[in-house]
Design an enzyme around this catalytic site. Structure first.
Site, PDB file in Angstrom:
ATOM      1  N   ASN A   1      18.007  44.606  11.723  1.00 53.44           N
ATOM      2  CA  ASN A   1      17.817  43.868  10.474  1.00 53.44           C
ATOM      3  C   ASN A   1      19.156  43.578   9.793  1.00 53.44           C
ATOM      4  OD1 ASN A   1      15.113  44.169  11.008  1.00 53.44           O
ATOM      5  ND2 ASN A   1      14.805  45.841   9.563  1.00 53.44           N
TER       6      ASN A   1
ATOM      7  N   GLU B   1      14.577  39.824  15.356  1.00 53.55           N
ATOM      8  CA  GLU B   1      13.227  39.875  14.737  1.00 53.55           C
ATOM      9  C   GLU B   1      13.030  38.764  13.705  1.00 53.55           C
ATOM     10  OE1 GLU B   1      12.315  43.847  13.329  1.00 53.55           O
ATOM     11  OE2 GLU B   1      12.177  44.602  15.380  1.00 53.55           O
TER      12      GLU B   1
ATOM     13  N   GLU C   1      14.729  46.993  21.679  1.00 54.89           N
ATOM     14  CA  GLU C   1      14.452  48.106  20.741  1.00 54.89           C
ATOM     15  C   GLU C   1      13.195  48.795  21.236  1.00 54.89           C
ATOM     16  OE1 GLU C   1      14.489  47.436  16.512  1.00 54.89           O
ATOM     17  OE2 GLU C   1      16.080  45.937  16.696  1.00 54.89           O
TER      18      GLU C   1
HETATM   19  O1  AHR Z   1      15.742  50.063  14.599  1.00 52.98           O
HETATM   20  C1  AHR Z   1      15.373  49.984  13.254  1.00 52.98           C
HETATM   21  C2  AHR Z   1      14.932  48.579  12.860  1.00 52.98           C
HETATM   22  O2  AHR Z   1      13.720  48.293  13.493  1.00 52.98           O
HETATM   23  C3  AHR Z   1      15.835  47.451  13.287  1.00 52.98           C
HETATM   24  O3  AHR Z   1      16.855  47.212  12.378  1.00 52.98           O
HETATM   25  C4  AHR Z   1      14.899  46.284  13.311  1.00 52.98           C
HETATM   26  O4  AHR Z   1      15.295  45.305  14.228  1.00 52.98           O
HETATM   27  C5  AHR Z   1      13.556  46.902  13.640  1.00 52.98           C
HETATM   28  O5  AHR Z   1      12.566  46.461  12.777  1.00 52.98           O
END
Ligand code: AHR
Length: 516
Positions: A72, A173, A292
């Site tokens: 984020n 995202e 992720e």
């Molecule tokens: O990994 C934590 C957060 O999770 C990241 O910043 C984001 O991409 C996801 O929502």
């Protein structure tokens, strides 16, 4: 429990693992960078401020590629803030994590850290508050040899040689309403295409990942991937996937089953990507970057664990403490990734230090391994090679998994979950065959019988298990090795066969040498 039979054949492989399958992630978030990998003044820090105790654990964990700087965070990041003399770098509000970013650590420091750690860097560009222009400038700064304002700026900052970063993420995202300047699929598809085009004109050797939907339970999932790939198909190599498992319902069997949803998610994204290819009559195959994945729930919906008031610098947020059952579910994710080695050719455990992480540190104090450290280290160190197809005959159970998207509970029926989840990896050079096996029965040992056709003279090289009578046991600063792998004694080979008894609720790694 009755015998669980596994059959495989040496010649039948799913694919060969890509070195990038074993990646992790460093975001400017909480204490991941500051007080995590970077802590000038710490007694183990080198001249650059890199904590050597953390680096030592990172080497043991053995990630192969590292995503940076978000997450984020990247959707509001000005890369220019993080380069040049540190004294001139601005402090900024980070709206992703409600903190103050000092910019003391930036792209060049990250590249140096990766070089010291022996890890390939993966950079993300900001396609939230910024666009293709900032992305192409960042790439020129990093990868162009010299003779232009931006490449000479890098050289003037002390990095004479280009960084040569190959893997670039086009934002993060971007369908998430929590993202700075979230976008519709069409808005994002257009911007990603234009950014990709310009970036590739600067450096045709790069590989690009478009953002997939931020989760399988997002209302955008599916249509998002299709639209984004319709726009970017010719300019990207990858589409991204993100998944965080949870045990909100304190339902351990369902939690251990939930890693199977990762398999379905991968299959679905492959189907969508290939349908876009089919409509174009294209033989190109978009690969999956599962950039992720982890277990994350205790510090997810809980605002106090997510945000500290007053815009602090590097606050202790998202510091999830992992227990034994988390490590088991996490091991299941490793197995899912291995079993899709043909299409998932990049993946990043989110994240590396302190923030939903396998490594914890105390600022000014020691570093230690969380429970999830162990399955990841096994996966990365012993999971390289040809992943073999397996036929598994295991009893099953039914689970109802709570997979919420946001604050609302959403249940997902999983009618037939095999107690055994397994992947088999053949390393022909090392003459080894390695099984990664999760016994999801909480009460019953699992008698595993393997017939490995095409192999002979199997002999146990090492057999490890991670299990504990207390599924809630954790590692702490005071007791850092409370949960650690032990030897799995109940494993015997005979020719091309193996018999092993897997303890209830256990993660197991059985590495065998092969004759010839
Ligand atoms: O990994 C934590 C957060 O999770 C990241 O910043 C984001 O991409 C996801 O929502």
């Amino acid at each position: 429990m009755r015998n669980v039979d596994v059959r495989l054949h040496r010649d039948f492989a799913i694919g060969t693992t890509h070195p990038r399958l074993f990646g992790a992630f460093i975001e400017h978030l909480g204490r991941c960078v500051y007080g995590g990998i970077f802590e000038p003044g710490h007694k183990t820090a080198d001249a650059k401020g890199f904590r050597q105790d953390v680096l030592e654990l990172v080497r043991e964990l053995a990630p192969t590629i590292m995503r940076y700087p978000g997450g984020n965070f990247v959707s509001g990041y000005n890369w220019e803030d993080g380069v040049g003399p540190v004294a001139n770098r601005p402090r900024r509000l980070d709206l992703a994590w409600m903190s103050t970013e000092t910019n003391e650590f930036g792209t060049n420091e990250f590249i140096d850290w990766c070089r010291v750690a022996g890890i390939e860097p993966m950079l993300a560009v900001n396609l939230g508050t910024r666009n293709g222009d900032a992305a192409r400038n960042m790439l020129e700064y990093c990868n162009h040899p010299g003779g232009t304002a931006l490449s000479d700026l890098r050289r003037s900052h002390g990095w004479e040689k280009p960084h040569g970063v190959k893997f670039w993420c086009l934002g993060n995202e971007m369908d998430g309403p929590w993202q700075m300047e979230a976008k519709t699929a069409t808005e994002y598809g257009r911007i990603a295409l234009e950014a990709a085009k310009m970036m590739r004109w600067i450096d045709p050797s790069i590989e690009l990942a478009a953002c997939g939907s931020s989760g399988r339970r997002m209302p955008t999932f599916g249509a998002w991937e299709e639209t984004v790939l319709d726009h970017t198909f010719d300019q990207v190599e990858y589409i991204s996937l993100h998944t965080y498992l949870n045990n909100y319902d304190a339902d351990t069997p369902a939690f251990l089953a939930s890693c199977d949803l990762m398999d379905s998610f991968i299959d679905e994204v492959v189907a969508i990507a290939d349908s876009v290819a089919a409509r174009r009559r294209s033989a190109k195959r978009i690969m999956l970057s599962f950039d992720e994945w982890n277990v994350w729930y205790r510090t997810r919906r809980n605002r106090a664990a997510r945000v500290k008031e007053g815009w602090p610098v590097a606050p202790p947020i998202l510091e999830e403490i992992y227990n034994v059952e988390d490590a088991l579910a996490f091991g299941g994710c490793c197995i899912s990734l291995l079993n899709h080695a043909d299409r998932v050719t990049a993946a990043c455990l989110a994240q590396l230090v302190n923030v939903i992480a396998p490594i914890m540190t105390e600022t000014g104090g020691p570093a230690w391994r969380q429970t999830i450290f162990h399955p990841f280290a096994h996966f990365s160190r012993m999971g390289r090679g040809r992943v073999l197809r397996t036929q598994i005959d295991s009893p099953t159970y039914a689970a109802r998994y709570n997979d919420p998207n946001g604050p609302r509970d959403e249940f997902f029926a999983m009618p037939e979950v095999p107690y055994l989840k397994l992947a088999a990896v053949h390393d022909p050079d090392g003459h080894t065959l390695t099984l990664f096996a999760l016994n999801r029965s909480l009460t019953e040992p699992l008698p595993l019988r393997l017939q490995a056709a095409g192999f002979n003279g199997l002999a146990i090289k090492q057999a490890l298990q991670l299990c504990d009578a207390d599924l809630k046991a954790v590692n702490t600063r005071q007791n850092p090795d409370r949960v650690a792998p032990t030897r799995l004694a109940a494993a015997r080979t005979n020719g091309a066969a193996l018999e092993a008894e897997l303890a209830p609720a256990s993660w197991n790694v059985i590495q065998m040498t092969t004759a010839g």
